[in-house]
Write a protein that holds these residues in place. Structure first.
Motif, PDB file in Angstrom:
ATOM      1  N   ALA A   1       0.828  -1.207   0.000  1.00 45.44           N
ATOM      2  CA  ALA A   1       0.000   0.000   0.000  1.00 45.44           C
ATOM      3  C   ALA A   1       0.864   1.260   0.000  1.00 45.44           C
ATOM      4  O   ALA A   1       0.535   2.247  -0.665  1.00 45.44           O
ATOM      5  N   SER A   2       1.989   1.213   0.716  1.00 42.53           N
ATOM      6  CA  SER A   2       2.875   2.381   0.755  1.00 42.53           C
ATOM      7  C   SER A   2       3.526   2.639  -0.603  1.00 42.53           C
ATOM      8  O   SER A   2       3.985   3.747  -0.872  1.00 42.53           O
ATOM      9  N   SER A   3       3.536   1.632  -1.470  1.00 45.09           N
ATOM     10  CA  SER A   3       4.083   1.790  -2.819  1.00 45.09           C
ATOM     11  C   SER A   3       2.999   2.123  -3.831  1.00 45.09           C
ATOM     12  O   SER A   3       3.261   2.155  -5.034  1.00 45.09           O
ATOM     13  N   GLY A   4       1.775   2.308  -3.356  1.00 48.14           N
ATOM     14  CA  GLY A   4       0.686   2.705  -4.234  1.00 48.14           C
ATOM     15  C   GLY A   4      -0.129   1.556  -4.798  1.00 48.14           C
ATOM     16  O   GLY A   4      -1.001   1.762  -5.634  1.00 48.14           O
ATOM     17  N   LEU A   5       0.123   0.348  -4.355  1.00 50.72           N
ATOM     18  CA  LEU A   5      -0.652  -0.808  -4.808  1.00 50.72           C
ATOM     19  C   LEU A   5      -1.615  -1.238  -3.715  1.00 50.72           C
ATOM     20  O   LEU A   5      -1.280  -1.189  -2.532  1.00 50.72           O
ATOM     21  N   PRO A   6      -2.798  -1.689  -4.084  1.00 53.36           N
ATOM     22  CA  PRO A   6      -3.741  -2.139  -3.061  1.00 53.36           C
ATOM     23  C   PRO A   6      -3.241  -3.412  -2.377  1.00 53.36           C
ATOM     24  O   PRO A   6      -2.795  -4.356  -3.038  1.00 53.36           O
ATOM     25  N   GLY A   7      -3.316  -3.421  -1.057  1.00 48.84           N
ATOM     26  CA  GLY A   7      -2.902  -4.591  -0.286  1.00 48.84           C
ATOM     27  C   GLY A   7      -3.714  -5.832  -0.619  1.00 48.84           C
ATOM     28  O   GLY A   7      -3.273  -6.954  -0.358  1.00 48.84           O
ATOM     29  N   GLU A   8      -4.873  -5.634  -1.221  1.00 48.75           N
ATOM     30  CA  GLU A   8      -5.724  -6.765  -1.601  1.00 48.75           C
ATOM     31  C   GLU A   8      -5.065  -7.635  -2.685  1.00 48.75           C
ATOM     32  O   GLU A   8      -5.488  -8.761  -2.925  1.00 48.75           O
ATOM     33  N   LEU A   9      -4.056  -7.102  -3.358  1.00 49.43           N
ATOM     34  CA  LEU A   9      -3.338  -7.881  -4.371  1.00 49.43           C
ATOM     35  C   LEU A   9      -2.368  -8.903  -3.755  1.00 49.43           C
ATOM     36  O   LEU A   9      -1.902  -9.807  -4.445  1.00 49.43           O
ATOM     37  N   LEU A  10      -2.097  -8.748  -2.467  1.00 52.10           N
ATOM     38  CA  LEU A  10      -1.102  -9.602  -1.825  1.00 52.10           C
ATOM     39  C   LEU A  10      -1.405 -11.101  -1.953  1.00 52.10           C
ATOM     40  O   LEU A  10      -0.492 -11.869  -2.263  1.00 52.10           O
ATOM     41  N   PRO A  11      -2.640 -11.562  -1.762  1.00 52.46           N
ATOM     42  CA  PRO A  11      -2.886 -13.000  -1.938  1.00 52.46           C
ATOM     43  C   PRO A  11      -2.548 -13.489  -3.351  1.00 52.46           C
ATOM     44  O   PRO A  11      -2.049 -14.600  -3.526  1.00 52.46           O
ATOM     45  N   LEU A  12      -2.788 -12.650  -4.355  1.00 50.08           N
ATOM     46  CA  LEU A  12      -2.429 -13.032  -5.728  1.00 50.08           C
ATOM     47  C   LEU A  12      -0.917 -13.113  -5.900  1.00 50.08           C
ATOM     48  O   LEU A  12      -0.406 -14.011  -6.573  1.00 50.08           O
ATOM     49  N   VAL A  13      -0.211 -12.175  -5.294  1.00 48.59           N
ATOM     50  CA  VAL A  13       1.256 -12.190  -5.354  1.00 48.59           C
ATOM     51  C   VAL A  13       1.788 -13.445  -4.669  1.00 48.59           C
ATOM     52  O   VAL A  13       2.676 -14.127  -5.193  1.00 48.59           O
ATOM     53  N   ILE A  14       1.228 -13.763  -3.509  1.00 46.13           N
ATOM     54  CA  ILE A  14       1.651 -14.960  -2.776  1.00 46.13           C
ATOM     55  C   ILE A  14       1.404 -16.207  -3.614  1.00 46.13           C
ATOM     56  O   ILE A  14       2.286 -17.069  -3.740  1.00 46.13           O
ATOM     57  N   ALA A  15       0.226 -16.303  -4.207  1.00 42.90           N
ATOM     58  CA  ALA A  15      -0.100 -17.471  -5.035  1.00 42.90           C
ATOM     59  C   ALA A  15       0.841 -17.566  -6.225  1.00 42.90           C
ATOM     60  O   ALA A  15       1.340 -18.654  -6.544  1.00 42.90           O
ATOM     61  N   PHE A  16       1.104 -16.438  -6.881  1.00 41.76           N
ATOM     62  CA  PHE A  16       2.016 -16.431  -8.031  1.00 41.76           C
ATOM     63  C   PHE A  16       3.410 -16.890  -7.618  1.00 41.76           C
ATOM     64  O   PHE A  16       4.013 -17.747  -8.274  1.00 41.76           O
ATOM     65  N   GLU A  17       3.928 -16.313  -6.526  1.00 45.00           N
ATOM     66  CA  GLU A  17       5.282 -16.660  -6.097  1.00 45.00           C
ATOM     67  C   GLU A  17       5.388 -18.116  -5.650  1.00 45.00           C
ATOM     68  O   GLU A  17       6.356 -18.801  -5.989  1.00 45.00           O
ATOM     69  N   LEU A  18       4.402 -18.588  -4.905  1.00 47.26           N
ATOM     70  CA  LEU A  18       4.458 -19.951  -4.386  1.00 47.26           C
ATOM     71  C   LEU A  18       4.203 -20.988  -5.477  1.00 47.26           C
ATOM     72  O   LEU A  18       5.010 -21.898  -5.683  1.00 47.26           O
ATOM     73  N   ILE A  19       3.104 -20.850  -6.190  1.00 50.99           N
ATOM     74  CA  ILE A  19       2.762 -21.832  -7.226  1.00 50.99           C
ATOM     75  C   ILE A  19       3.767 -21.758  -8.378  1.00 50.99           C
ATOM     76  O   ILE A  19       4.277 -22.778  -8.840  1.00 50.99           O
ATOM     77  N   GLY A  20       4.059 -20.536  -8.822  1.00 51.90           N
ATOM     78  CA  GLY A  20       5.038 -20.374  -9.898  1.00 51.90           C
ATOM     79  C   GLY A  20       6.421 -20.859  -9.486  1.00 51.90           C
ATOM     80  O   GLY A  20       7.125 -21.491 -10.277  1.00 51.90           O
ATOM     81  N   GLY A  21       6.794 -20.587  -8.250  1.00 52.01           N
ATOM     82  CA  GLY A  21       8.093 -21.053  -7.749  1.00 52.01           C
ATOM     83  C   GLY A  21       8.175 -22.574  -7.741  1.00 52.01           C
ATOM     84  O   GLY A  21       9.192 -23.157  -8.126  1.00 52.01           O
ATOM     85  N   LEU A  22       7.095 -23.220  -7.324  1.00 51.09           N
ATOM     86  CA  LEU A  22       7.068 -24.686  -7.328  1.00 51.09           C
ATOM     87  C   LEU A  22       7.070 -25.235  -8.756  1.00 51.09           C
ATOM     88  O   LEU A  22       7.681 -26.279  -9.022  1.00 51.09           O
ATOM     89  N   MET A  23       6.428 -24.527  -9.682  1.00 52.54           N
ATOM     90  CA  MET A  23       6.442 -24.954 -11.083  1.00 52.54           C
ATOM     91  C   MET A  23       7.853 -24.861 -11.658  1.00 52.54           C
ATOM     92  O   MET A  23       8.306 -25.770 -12.366  1.00 52.54           O
ATOM     93  N   ILE A  24       8.553 -23.771 -11.371  1.00 54.90           N
ATOM     94  CA  ILE A  24       9.943 -23.634 -11.832  1.00 54.90           C
ATOM     95  C   ILE A  24      10.807 -24.713 -11.189  1.00 54.90           C
ATOM     96  O   ILE A  24      11.617 -25.360 -11.861  1.00 54.90           O
ATOM     97  N   LEU A  25      10.641 -24.936  -9.900  1.00 54.44           N
ATOM     98  CA  LEU A  25      11.424 -25.949  -9.200  1.00 54.44           C
ATOM     99  C   LEU A  25      11.248 -27.325  -9.835  1.00 54.44           C
ATOM    100  O   LEU A  25      12.231 -28.035 -10.084  1.00 54.44           O
ATOM    101  N   GLY A  26      10.005 -27.692 -10.114  1.00 53.61           N
ATOM    102  CA  GLY A  26       9.736 -29.001 -10.702  1.00 53.61           C
ATOM    103  C   GLY A  26       9.946 -29.057 -12.205  1.00 53.61           C
ATOM    104  O   GLY A  26       9.994 -30.136 -12.791  1.00 53.61           O
TER     105      GLY A  26
END
Length: 148
Positions: free
Chosen positions: A49-74
């Protein structure tokens, strides 16, 4: 010099091991970042939010980083996922680390640029032999030199 280049250029085992190690290194930072964002959810939402993005986007960022990270790993859909992470890394650099007068932000900005470069190399060369992508491709029937 030519012999040295050929030693590495024609060593497919080394290439496959390097691709695996690249996937491990590139995925680790995002999987760990996702876990950190889960653990410190409120603080990360406020930082967004301090960077001008809505905090509501955080779950999407978490999902992208976690799921995408596991996809890259595998090594699953590696080229497509790597391109997405390259873009994500560059956008994150611009949104969160563009204060280049601050030495820490300067380092973080170029860390993201370097990660984008690593992801683009992964997109160009693929996941290598030790990946889910390779297992899927190996299981496909070949008809006249092409996948069916």
């Amino acid at each position: 010099m030519t012999k040295l280049i050929q030693l590495f250029d024609q060593n497919t085992t080394l290439s496959h091991i390097a691709a695996l190690l690249a996937r491990i290194g590139l995925s680790a930072i995002f999987i760990l970042a996702a876990m950190n964002k889960i653990q410190y959810f409120e603080g990360n939402a406020q930082y967004m939010a301090s960077s001008g993005l809505p905090g509501e986007l955080l779950p999407l960022v978490i999902a992208f980083e976690l799921i995408g990270g596991l996809m890259i790993l595998g090594g699953l859909l590696t080229r497509l996922t790597a391109i997405a992470f390259a873009g994500f890394s560059l956008v994150s650099a611009l949104l969160f680390h563009f204060d280049l007068a601050d030495q820490m932000q300067f380092i973080m900005f170029f860390k993201n640029v370097a990660m984008a470069g690593g992801f683009l190399a992964l997109a160009a060369y693929g996941a290598g032999k030790f990946s889910i992508d390779e297992k899927i491709l190996a299981s496909q029937p070949i008809v006249k030199g092409k996948l069916a």
